[in-house]
Motif scaffolding. Structure first.
Motif, PDB file in Angstrom:
ATOM      1  N   ASN A  28       0.803  -1.225   0.000  1.00  0.00           N
ATOM      2  CA  ASN A  28       0.000   0.000   0.000  1.00  0.00           C
ATOM      3  C   ASN A  28       0.832   1.270   0.000  1.00  0.00           C
ATOM      4  OD1 ASN A  28      -2.599   0.844  -0.252  1.00  0.00           O
ATOM      5  ND2 ASN A  28      -2.885   1.220   1.929  1.00  0.00           N
ATOM      6  N   GLN A  29       2.017   1.218  -0.618  1.00  0.00           N
ATOM      7  CA  GLN A  29       2.804   2.430  -0.735  1.00  0.00           C
ATOM      8  C   GLN A  29       2.929   2.893  -2.183  1.00  0.00           C
ATOM      9  OE1 GLN A  29       6.429   2.946   1.347  1.00  0.00           O
ATOM     10  NE2 GLN A  29       5.759   1.879   3.161  1.00  0.00           N
TER      11      GLN A  29
ATOM     12  N   SER B  14       1.286   6.653  -5.299  1.00  0.00           N
ATOM     13  CA  SER B  14       1.283   7.825  -4.428  1.00  0.00           C
ATOM     14  C   SER B  14       0.829   9.045  -5.191  1.00  0.00           C
ATOM     15  CB  SER B  14       2.696   8.078  -3.874  1.00  0.00           C
ATOM     16  OG  SER B  14       3.139   6.957  -3.150  1.00  0.00           O
TER      17      SER B  14
ATOM     18  N   SER C  98      -3.191   5.805  -0.041  1.00  0.00           N
ATOM     19  CA  SER C  98      -1.810   5.465  -0.335  1.00  0.00           C
ATOM     20  C   SER C  98      -0.898   6.294   0.540  1.00  0.00           C
ATOM     21  CB  SER C  98      -1.490   5.701  -1.814  1.00  0.00           C
ATOM     22  OG  SER C  98      -1.744   7.046  -2.158  1.00  0.00           O
TER      23      SER C  98
END
Length: 203
Positions: free
Chosen positions: A3-4, A7, A39
């Motif tokens: 979940n990074q 962005s 994010s």
């Protein structure tokens, strides 16, 4: 860590007031992340100016307080959790244009769910925080014990120097996923496996 990706674009120009008002920052974040799923922005790539401190406190029990008032809107807490930053043992809310110090009694993230998930035929331990962070236990995201106010507490590393406290019910579930053994010093050791990562945790 999951979940990074995806962005928000850090170059998007959105005006942000200088009065450090919590709702103004919230609106800025919503504008900057418009059209994106939740994010984590690339905070390590931001170089904003330091803008002092604001009266925002994350208590050791997981409550967020602003100017003496309990923040009850979970969506707002989840929004601010995406821009948490730690630097020289101090915590901040960090955007591309401002870095504002906040107070954190212990850690600002809290695990309330632990599961086992299958990934490519292997079983991993997955943590989910109250602010919807998803963390897979591995060498980069280990579980560890640390003392806080004379109490030994379990944590998992999340990101940017920030850990999440594993809440009591979640920790009991984690214990069920491992094996409790005693070493030659009569100390209880919890053995965990997540994929190919093995961890021994003194409890």
């Amino acid at each position: 860590m999951i979940n990074q990706n995806n962005s928000p674009n850090p170059t998007k120009k959105v005006a942000i007031p200088d009065d450090k008002n919590l709702m103004h920052i919230a609106q800025y974040l919503k504008d900057a992340q418009a059209g994106h799923k939740r994010s984590i922005p690339p905070l390590d790539q931001f170089n904003p100016k330091h803008c002092g401190a604001m009266d925002l406190k994350v208590k050791a029990n997981g409550e967020w307080w602003h100017e003496g008032q309990l923040i009850k809107r979970q969506a707002l807490i989840e929004l601010f959790s995406t821009v948490l930053w730690k630097e020289q043992d101090k915590f901040y809310l960090k955007t591309p244009v401002e870095q504002i110090e906040i107070e954190v009694e212990d850690e600002p993230l809290f695990v309330n769910q632990v599961d086992q998930v299958e990934i490519d035929g292997k079983t991993y331990i997955q943590f989910i925080t109250t602010t919807q962070d998803v963390v897979i236990m591995d060498q980069a995201h280990p579980v560890f014990m640390r003392e806080y106010e004379s109490e030994l507490r379990p944590y998992v590393y999340v990101r940017f120097g920030i850990n999440a406290l594993i809440q009591r019910s979640a920790f009991f579930h984690l214990i069920e996923m491992g094996q409790l053994l005693e070493n030659d010093k009569n100390e209880t050791i919890l053995t965990l496996q997540s994929g190919d990562f093995h961890l021994q945790l003194g409890t």
